[in-house]
Design an enzyme around this catalytic site. Structure first.
Site, PDB file in Angstrom:
ATOM      1  N   GLU A  77      83.808  53.287  31.431  1.00  0.00           N
ATOM      2  CA  GLU A  77      83.815  54.350  32.377  1.00  0.00           C
ATOM      3  C   GLU A  77      85.257  54.300  32.400  1.00  0.00           C
ATOM      4  O   GLU A  77      85.540  54.939  33.320  1.00  0.00           O
ATOM      5  CB  GLU A  77      83.115  53.653  33.756  1.00  0.00           C
ATOM      6  CG  GLU A  77      81.695  53.800  33.286  1.00  0.00           C
ATOM      7  CD  GLU A  77      80.559  53.037  34.464  1.00  0.00           C
ATOM      8  OE1 GLU A  77      81.093  52.131  34.818  1.00  0.00           O
ATOM      9  OE2 GLU A  77      78.977  53.358  34.414  1.00  0.00           O
ATOM     10  N   GLU A 108      75.306  35.383  19.814  1.00  0.00           N
ATOM     11  CA  GLU A 108      76.001  34.791  21.132  1.00  0.00           C
ATOM     12  C   GLU A 108      76.142  33.390  20.590  1.00  0.00           C
ATOM     13  O   GLU A 108      76.711  32.678  20.755  1.00  0.00           O
ATOM     14  CB  GLU A 108      75.316  34.599  21.856  1.00  0.00           C
ATOM     15  CG  GLU A 108      73.881  33.928  21.815  1.00  0.00           C
ATOM     16  CD  GLU A 108      73.360  33.917  22.998  1.00  0.00           C
ATOM     17  OE1 GLU A 108      73.002  33.230  24.020  1.00  0.00           O
ATOM     18  OE2 GLU A 108      72.551  34.957  23.712  1.00  0.00           O
TER      19      GLU A 108
END
EC number: 4.2.1.126
Length: 267
Positions: A77, A108
């Protein structure tokens, strides 16, 4: 870990929709308070980020699952909002871009992978790495921050538990302690909201400090659709007292609100 503590609500499957929504909404109202308690930490992280980006460095997010997706979202963004080049803010998620849409099993748990992923970007000690991990114990994030710090990079984090391993690995930790979730352990809820708020504040404050906002307006935003072109025209009308036709002409000629303001002021 308070993010894993039992929900204040029980027998959720027996509740009507109205009660489910009211319960989630009630808990969500505690999240801004958690962010408020972390503002001094967030200020330190913003100052460190401004210093690195102002000197030509970049901001990298590393995370897994929801936390990683939030980093990718915030990074994506920044160019349309502030007109910064792609690559100034980079979101890296454990498991690669596939993991944005589909969970990648065990991604992870590799403490070495984040540093390897960062190497693809020719990372240097001018950059800053911010780990995002609700639990504060994600090996991917801990390992990445530890390696980054050993190589002289500035490091920060956004976590949702106090006194975590991720925070210990970061020079500028931000602890948004959001507490138990509506669905026990589902950190895409309150923790995710707290992380999103902190990320909004980090990049917005950083780019305001770096001159990417004028007054309160996004003068460097990318004019990528009709809505944003219309917004740009209205900015010029407000700032310069122009009719819309003249504002539209200026915006089309110069390609951005900032450039149009500069050109008009120079006449």
């Amino acid at each position: 870990m308070t993010t894993e503590s039992a929900s204040e609500y029980n027998n959720l499957e027996t509740l009507p929709t109205a009660a489910l929504l009211a319960g989630m909404n009630q808990l969500d109202q505690t999240v801004p308070q958690a962010v408020a308690r972390a503002l001094p930490q967030l200020e330190a992280l913003v100052e460190a980020t401004v210093a690195r980006l102002g000197a030509g460095g970049r901001l990298f997010y590393i995370g897994a699952g929801t936390s990683g997706r939030l980093g990718v979202l915030d990074a994506s963004e920044c160019p349309p909002t502030f007109g910064v080049p792609h690559g100034v803010v980079v979101g890296i998620i454990a498991g690669g871009d596939t993991a944005i849409r589909r969970a990648v099993e065990n991604a992870e748990d590799d403490a070495q992978q984040a540093w390897q992923d960062l190497q693809a970007y020719d990372i240097t000690d001018k950059d800053i790495v911010v780990g995002i991990a609700a639990s504060g114990r994600t090996p991917y994030v801990i390992g990445g921050l530890e390696q980054a710090r050993q190589h002289g990079l500035a490091t920060g984090c956004i976590v949702c538990n106090a006194d975590s391993a991720v925070a210990a690995a970061a020079e500028f930790p931000v602890e948004v302690v959001t507490g138990s979730e509506f669905v026990t352990g589902s950190t895409r809820l309150k923790a995710g909201t707290g992380q999103k708020l902190a990320l909004n504040m980090l990049t917005t404050a950083t780019f305001i400090r770096l001159g990417r906002v004028k007054g309160n307006k996004m003068v460097d935003m990318q004019l990528s659709n009709a809505k944003l072109v219309d917004r740009g025209e209205k900015m010029l009308m407000d700032e310069l007292g122009l009719e819309q036709s003249k504002a539209a002409e200026l915006l089309e000629l110069h390609g951005s609100v900032r450039a149009a303001l500069a050109a008009y002021s120079g006449h």
